[in-house]
Design a protein around this motif. Structure first.
Motif, PDB file in Angstrom:
ATOM      1  N   CYS A   1      11.485   5.778 -10.169  1.00 48.53           N
ATOM      2  CA  CYS A   1      11.183   4.445  -9.642  1.00 48.53           C
ATOM      3  C   CYS A   1      10.078   4.501  -8.589  1.00 48.53           C
ATOM      4  O   CYS A   1       9.163   3.682  -8.589  1.00 48.53           O
ATOM      5  CB  CYS A   1      12.436   3.812  -9.060  1.00 48.53           C
ATOM      6  SG  CYS A   1      13.637   3.358 -10.328  1.00 48.53           S
ATOM      7  N   ARG A   2      10.163   5.478  -7.710  1.00 50.89           N
ATOM      8  CA  ARG A   2       9.142   5.607  -6.657  1.00 50.89           C
ATOM      9  C   ARG A   2       7.775   5.912  -7.271  1.00 50.89           C
ATOM     10  O   ARG A   2       6.769   5.317  -6.892  1.00 50.89           O
ATOM     11  CB  ARG A   2       9.555   6.689  -5.670  1.00 50.89           C
ATOM     12  CG  ARG A   2       8.563   6.827  -4.532  1.00 50.89           C
ATOM     13  CD  ARG A   2       8.953   7.976  -3.605  1.00 50.89           C
ATOM     14  NE  ARG A   2       7.942   8.208  -2.620  1.00 50.89           N
ATOM     15  CZ  ARG A   2       7.972   7.733  -1.387  1.00 50.89           C
ATOM     16  NH1 ARG A   2       8.982   6.998  -0.982  1.00 50.89           N
ATOM     17  NH2 ARG A   2       6.992   7.989  -0.548  1.00 50.89           N
ATOM     18  N   GLU A   3       7.743   6.844  -8.227  1.00 48.01           N
ATOM     19  CA  GLU A   3       6.471   7.191  -8.867  1.00 48.01           C
ATOM     20  C   GLU A   3       5.896   6.003  -9.634  1.00 48.01           C
ATOM     21  O   GLU A   3       4.687   5.775  -9.622  1.00 48.01           O
ATOM     22  CB  GLU A   3       6.656   8.399  -9.788  1.00 48.01           C
ATOM     23  CG  GLU A   3       6.893   9.686  -9.022  1.00 48.01           C
ATOM     24  CD  GLU A   3       7.319  10.850  -9.908  1.00 48.01           C
ATOM     25  OE1 GLU A   3       7.509  10.661 -11.141  1.00 48.01           O
ATOM     26  OE2 GLU A   3       7.476  11.964  -9.362  1.00 48.01           O
ATOM     27  N   GLY A   4       6.756   5.221 -10.287  1.00 49.45           N
ATOM     28  CA  GLY A   4       6.287   4.041 -11.008  1.00 49.45           C
ATOM     29  C   GLY A   4       5.691   3.011 -10.067  1.00 49.45           C
ATOM     30  O   GLY A   4       4.652   2.412 -10.362  1.00 49.45           O
ATOM     31  N   THR A   5       6.322   2.816  -8.925  1.00 48.66           N
ATOM     32  CA  THR A   5       5.792   1.867  -7.942  1.00 48.66           C
ATOM     33  C   THR A   5       4.481   2.375  -7.361  1.00 48.66           C
ATOM     34  O   THR A   5       3.534   1.607  -7.175  1.00 48.66           O
ATOM     35  CB  THR A   5       6.821   1.611  -6.828  1.00 48.66           C
ATOM     36  OG1 THR A   5       8.041   1.160  -7.422  1.00 48.66           O
ATOM     37  CG2 THR A   5       6.311   0.576  -5.846  1.00 48.66           C
TER      38      THR A   5
ATOM     39  N   SER B   1      -2.851   0.462  -9.561  1.00 46.43           N
ATOM     40  CA  SER B   1      -3.228   0.029 -10.902  1.00 46.43           C
ATOM     41  C   SER B   1      -4.074  -1.243 -10.886  1.00 46.43           C
ATOM     42  O   SER B   1      -3.881  -2.123 -10.055  1.00 46.43           O
ATOM     43  CB  SER B   1      -1.948  -0.230 -11.714  1.00 46.43           C
ATOM     44  OG  SER B   1      -2.250  -0.821 -12.947  1.00 46.43           O
ATOM     45  N   ALA B   2      -4.977  -1.343 -11.851  1.00 46.83           N
ATOM     46  CA  ALA B   2      -5.788  -2.553 -11.999  1.00 46.83           C
ATOM     47  C   ALA B   2      -5.019  -3.659 -12.707  1.00 46.83           C
ATOM     48  O   ALA B   2      -5.340  -4.832 -12.553  1.00 46.83           O
ATOM     49  CB  ALA B   2      -7.065  -2.227 -12.770  1.00 46.83           C
ATOM     50  N   ASP B   3      -3.993  -3.309 -13.495  1.00 51.48           N
ATOM     51  CA  ASP B   3      -3.282  -4.331 -14.268  1.00 51.48           C
ATOM     52  C   ASP B   3      -1.882  -4.639 -13.726  1.00 51.48           C
ATOM     53  O   ASP B   3      -1.088  -5.299 -14.378  1.00 51.48           O
ATOM     54  CB  ASP B   3      -3.213  -3.958 -15.746  1.00 51.48           C
ATOM     55  CG  ASP B   3      -2.475  -2.655 -16.004  1.00 51.48           C
ATOM     56  OD1 ASP B   3      -2.048  -2.002 -15.045  1.00 51.48           O
ATOM     57  OD2 ASP B   3      -2.329  -2.297 -17.181  1.00 51.48           O
ATOM     58  N   ARG B   4      -1.608  -4.182 -12.508  1.00 47.54           N
ATOM     59  CA  ARG B   4      -0.345  -4.502 -11.844  1.00 47.54           C
ATOM     60  C   ARG B   4      -0.645  -4.826 -10.382  1.00 47.54           C
ATOM     61  O   ARG B   4      -1.650  -4.398  -9.830  1.00 47.54           O
ATOM     62  CB  ARG B   4       0.630  -3.330 -11.898  1.00 47.54           C
ATOM     63  CG  ARG B   4       0.939  -2.899 -13.304  1.00 47.54           C
ATOM     64  CD  ARG B   4       2.387  -2.927 -13.606  1.00 47.54           C
ATOM     65  NE  ARG B   4       2.601  -2.674 -15.008  1.00 47.54           N
ATOM     66  CZ  ARG B   4       3.355  -1.710 -15.473  1.00 47.54           C
ATOM     67  NH1 ARG B   4       3.974  -0.906 -14.638  1.00 47.54           N
ATOM     68  NH2 ARG B   4       3.524  -1.579 -16.767  1.00 47.54           N
ATOM     69  N   LYS B   5       0.257  -5.560  -9.798  1.00 45.28           N
ATOM     70  CA  LYS B   5       0.144  -5.864  -8.372  1.00 45.28           C
ATOM     71  C   LYS B   5       1.529  -5.721  -7.770  1.00 45.28           C
ATOM     72  O   LYS B   5       2.516  -6.153  -8.357  1.00 45.28           O
ATOM     73  CB  LYS B   5      -0.381  -7.282  -8.174  1.00 45.28           C
ATOM     74  CG  LYS B   5      -0.591  -7.666  -6.736  1.00 45.28           C
ATOM     75  CD  LYS B   5      -1.299  -9.012  -6.639  1.00 45.28           C
ATOM     76  CE  LYS B   5      -1.794  -9.201  -5.217  1.00 45.28           C
ATOM     77  NZ  LYS B   5      -2.839 -10.189  -5.147  1.00 45.28           N
TER      78      LYS B   5
ATOM     79  N   ALA C   1       1.842   1.656  -9.804  1.00 45.47           N
ATOM     80  CA  ALA C   1       1.565   0.221  -9.829  1.00 45.47           C
ATOM     81  C   ALA C   1       0.686  -0.204  -8.652  1.00 45.47           C
ATOM     82  O   ALA C   1      -0.205  -1.048  -8.807  1.00 45.47           O
ATOM     83  CB  ALA C   1       2.872  -0.576  -9.830  1.00 45.47           C
ATOM     84  N   ILE C   2       0.914   0.385  -7.493  1.00 47.10           N
ATOM     85  CA  ILE C   2       0.101   0.053  -6.318  1.00 47.10           C
ATOM     86  C   ILE C   2      -1.371   0.378  -6.578  1.00 47.10           C
ATOM     87  O   ILE C   2      -2.252  -0.365  -6.166  1.00 47.10           O
ATOM     88  CB  ILE C   2       0.624   0.777  -5.053  1.00 47.10           C
ATOM     89  CG1 ILE C   2       1.940   0.125  -4.601  1.00 47.10           C
ATOM     90  CG2 ILE C   2      -0.408   0.748  -3.923  1.00 47.10           C
ATOM     91  CD1 ILE C   2       2.650   0.861  -3.479  1.00 47.10           C
TER      92      ILE C   2
ATOM     93  N   ASP D   1       0.860  -1.183   0.000  1.00 47.54           N
ATOM     94  CA  ASP D   1       0.000   0.000   0.000  1.00 47.54           C
ATOM     95  C   ASP D   1       0.898   1.235   0.000  1.00 47.54           C
ATOM     96  O   ASP D   1       2.112   1.120   0.165  1.00 47.54           O
ATOM     97  CB  ASP D   1      -0.985  -0.023   1.171  1.00 47.54           C
ATOM     98  CG  ASP D   1      -0.312   0.001   2.531  1.00 47.54           C
ATOM     99  OD1 ASP D   1       0.604   0.820   2.754  1.00 47.54           O
ATOM    100  OD2 ASP D   1      -0.711  -0.802   3.398  1.00 47.54           O
ATOM    101  N   PRO D   2       0.328   2.422  -0.202  1.00 51.87           N
ATOM    102  CA  PRO D   2       1.163   3.628  -0.285  1.00 51.87           C
ATOM    103  C   PRO D   2       2.071   3.854   0.927  1.00 51.87           C
ATOM    104  O   PRO D   2       3.143   4.437   0.798  1.00 51.87           O
ATOM    105  CB  PRO D   2       0.140   4.761  -0.439  1.00 51.87           C
ATOM    106  CG  PRO D   2      -1.016   4.100  -1.137  1.00 51.87           C
ATOM    107  CD  PRO D   2      -1.079   2.716  -0.524  1.00 51.87           C
ATOM    108  N   GLY D   3       1.695   3.353   2.079  1.00 54.43           N
ATOM    109  CA  GLY D   3       2.528   3.501   3.266  1.00 54.43           C
ATOM    110  C   GLY D   3       3.822   2.705   3.193  1.00 54.43           C
ATOM    111  O   GLY D   3       4.734   2.920   3.994  1.00 54.43           O
TER     112      GLY D   3
END
Length: 161
Positions: free
Chosen positions: A49-53, A59-63, A56-57, A12-14
């Protein structure tokens, strides 16, 4: 990996600070001496990298899965879920905890997530000089199937349950 204080769950974002720290330190182990430090450890790259993660958190098509040990992020993976052949985008373990079973446990969790989504195949790209990671993936069942620039492409058949 028998410690009761280890848990694998959806990030999660935390978790972003911990993920970013593991990401930065793990990448330094295999890029150092091969790329200028700014390319893997500079402020722009760390922000990207942080923004991409973070994307992804949400996103519906990433986990994004993370491993917590005593409430600290010590490993994480970013998996794709959008096509028939999915991708393992990121997979990093705290270098201080290599060979402790965390990577194997996280990999099993990735495979389980793909199985739950009826995924049959996955791909990844690993930095060519990173022989340690290539050997890890081979032990997990990944097979080298080509090269993309300075990376080795590998694939995994995800067996059903």
């Amino acid at each position: 990996m028998n410690s009761p204080s280890v848990m694998i769950r959806a990030a999660d974002p935390g978790d972003l600070d911990g993920i970013a720290d593991v990401h930065r330190r793990a990448r330094a182990t295999y890029y150092e001496g091969h790329l200028p430090e700014e390319e893997y450890n500079g402020p722009d790259e760390l922000r990207r990298c942080r923004e991409g993660t973070e994307r992804a958190i949400g996103s519906a098509d990433r986990k994004v899965l993370c491993v917590l040990r005593e409430d600290r992020v010590v490993a994480f993976a970013v998996l794709g879920f959008r096509t028939g052949e999915e991708k393992l985008f990121q997979f990093h373990v705290d270098p201080e905890l290599w060979r402790a079973g965390l990577g194997s446990a996280l990999h099993r969790a990735c495979v389980t997530a793909w199985q739950d989504a009826a995924v049959t195949a996955a791909r990844l790209e690993v930095f060519g000089p990173n022989r340690r990671a290539q050997a890890f993936y081979a032990r997990q069942g990944w097979v080298e199937d080509g090269h993309v620039d300075d990376h080795v492409a590998m694939s995994l058949t995800v067996a059903g349950r």
